[in-house]
Write a protein that holds these residues in place. Sequence first.
Motif, mmCIF file in Angstrom:
data_model
loop_
_atom_site.group_PDB
_atom_site.id
_atom_site.type_symbol
_atom_site.label_atom_id
_atom_site.label_comp_id
_atom_site.label_asym_id
_atom_site.label_seq_id
_atom_site.Cartn_x
_atom_site.Cartn_y
_atom_site.Cartn_z
ATOM 1 N N ASN A 195 -15.890 46.779 46.011
ATOM 2 C CA ASN A 195 -15.378 45.436 46.295
ATOM 3 C C ASN A 195 -14.221 45.083 45.374
ATOM 4 O O ASN A 195 -13.273 44.432 45.785
ATOM 5 N N LEU A 196 -14.293 45.535 44.145
ATOM 6 C CA LEU A 196 -13.201 45.286 43.212
ATOM 7 C C LEU A 196 -11.932 45.995 43.688
ATOM 8 O O LEU A 196 -10.842 45.436 43.650
ATOM 9 N N THR A 197 -12.068 47.210 44.181
ATOM 10 C CA THR A 197 -10.911 47.953 44.688
ATOM 11 C C THR A 197 -10.330 47.262 45.913
ATOM 12 O O THR A 197 -9.116 47.140 46.038
ATOM 13 N N LYS A 198 -11.197 46.796 46.824
ATOM 14 C CA LYS A 198 -10.717 46.075 48.012
ATOM 15 C C LYS A 198 -9.939 44.832 47.600
ATOM 16 O O LYS A 198 -8.855 44.563 48.126
ATOM 17 N N MET A 199 -10.504 44.060 46.649
ATOM 18 C CA MET A 199 -9.827 42.838 46.198
ATOM 19 C C MET A 199 -8.492 43.175 45.558
ATOM 20 O O MET A 199 -7.486 42.522 45.799
ATOM 21 N N SER A 200 -8.486 44.213 44.744
ATOM 22 C CA SER A 200 -7.272 44.612 44.055
ATOM 23 C C SER A 200 -6.206 45.030 45.066
ATOM 24 O O SER A 200 -5.040 44.637 44.959
ATOM 25 N N ASN A 201 -6.584 45.826 46.072
ATOM 26 C CA ASN A 201 -5.639 46.261 47.093
ATOM 27 C C ASN A 201 -5.113 45.086 47.903
ATOM 28 O O ASN A 201 -3.921 45.026 48.225
ATOM 29 N N ASN A 202 -5.996 44.150 48.240
ATOM 30 C CA ASN A 202 -5.570 42.970 48.993
ATOM 31 C C ASN A 202 -4.579 42.128 48.182
ATOM 32 O O ASN A 202 -3.575 41.662 48.718
ATOM 33 N N LEU A 203 -4.872 41.939 46.913
ATOM 34 C CA LEU A 203 -3.962 41.158 46.064
ATOM 35 C C LEU A 203 -2.623 41.861 45.920
ATOM 36 O O LEU A 203 -1.563 41.240 45.948
ATOM 37 N N TYR A 204 -2.650 43.177 45.783
ATOM 38 C CA TYR A 204 -1.415 43.953 45.646
ATOM 39 C C TYR A 204 -0.593 43.843 46.921
ATOM 40 O O TYR A 204 0.622 43.609 46.883
ATOM 41 N N ALA A 205 -1.238 43.980 48.085
ATOM 42 C CA ALA A 205 -0.532 43.882 49.361
ATOM 43 C C ALA A 205 0.030 42.483 49.552
ATOM 44 O O ALA A 205 1.172 42.317 50.019
ATOM 45 N N GLU A 206 -0.734 41.481 49.176
ATOM 46 C CA GLU A 206 -0.262 40.093 49.312
ATOM 47 C C GLU A 206 0.938 39.842 48.412
ATOM 48 O O GLU A 206 1.919 39.225 48.817
ATOM 49 N N ALA A 207 0.901 40.349 47.198
ATOM 50 C CA ALA A 207 2.018 40.166 46.263
ATOM 51 C C ALA A 207 3.249 40.893 46.770
ATOM 52 O O ALA A 207 4.370 40.384 46.671
ATOM 53 N N LYS A 208 3.059 42.066 47.326
ATOM 54 C CA LYS A 208 4.165 42.843 47.860
ATOM 55 C C LYS A 208 4.821 42.098 49.027
ATOM 56 O O LYS A 208 6.048 41.998 49.109
ATOM 57 N N THR A 209 4.008 41.565 49.925
ATOM 58 C CA THR A 209 4.507 40.826 51.086
ATOM 59 C C THR A 209 5.242 39.569 50.627
ATOM 60 O O THR A 209 6.311 39.247 51.161
ATOM 61 N N THR A 210 4.698 38.879 49.659
ATOM 62 C CA THR A 210 5.310 37.650 49.170
ATOM 63 C C THR A 210 6.660 37.970 48.536
ATOM 64 O O THR A 210 7.629 37.252 48.764
ATOM 65 N N ARG A 211 6.761 39.038 47.778
ATOM 66 C CA ARG A 211 8.034 39.412 47.156
ATOM 67 C C ARG A 211 9.067 39.767 48.210
ATOM 68 O O ARG A 211 10.204 39.366 48.106
ATOM 69 N N ARG A 212 8.649 40.476 49.216
ATOM 70 C CA ARG A 212 9.576 40.865 50.290
ATOM 71 C C ARG A 212 10.084 39.639 51.034
ATOM 72 O O ARG A 212 11.233 39.567 51.423
ATOM 73 N N GLY A 213 9.198 38.686 51.253
ATOM 74 C CA GLY A 213 9.569 37.497 51.987
ATOM 75 C C GLY A 213 10.574 36.644 51.224
ATOM 76 O O GLY A 213 11.368 35.913 51.812
ATOM 77 N N ARG A 214 10.584 36.687 49.912
ATOM 78 C CA ARG A 214 11.474 35.863 49.106
ATOM 79 C C ARG A 214 12.859 36.485 48.942
ATOM 80 O O ARG A 214 13.803 35.795 48.660
ATOM 81 N N LYS A 215 12.965 37.793 49.100
ATOM 82 C CA LYS A 215 14.242 38.457 48.872
ATOM 83 C C LYS A 215 15.194 38.248 50.000
ATOM 84 O O LYS A 215 14.994 38.110 51.112
#
Length: 100
Positions: free
Chosen positions: A80-100
């Motif tokens: 579950n920790l790995t799932k949460m970590s992957n989800n947070l990483y994907a969300e951060a990646k998407t958010t960064r892409r959206g701002r550029k």
Amino acid sequence: PPPPPPPPSASSPSSPVSPSSGNVERAVDLRVARDQYLKAANEVKMDTGPFKAAKDAYVAAASSYTRWLFGGGGGGAGRNLTKMSNNLYAEAKTTRRGRK
């Protein structure tokens, strides 16, 4: 057979409580102090009850969350920790892409 000895009275020297020595007054003082202590201890117990219940609930919740997070040690530890970590990483990646 000789007759049994008379029971000791409060004023006899063999009695542990002798009015002339002040033992009765001390016994009364000790009884009053004990009663006051028991009353105060009960008040503390009653006053701290809600705090103890809240602490116990917090400990149970933290334990349950930790077991869920780390998989309870049954082969899938950290799943579950790995799932949460992957989800947070994907969300951060998407958010960064959206701002550029």
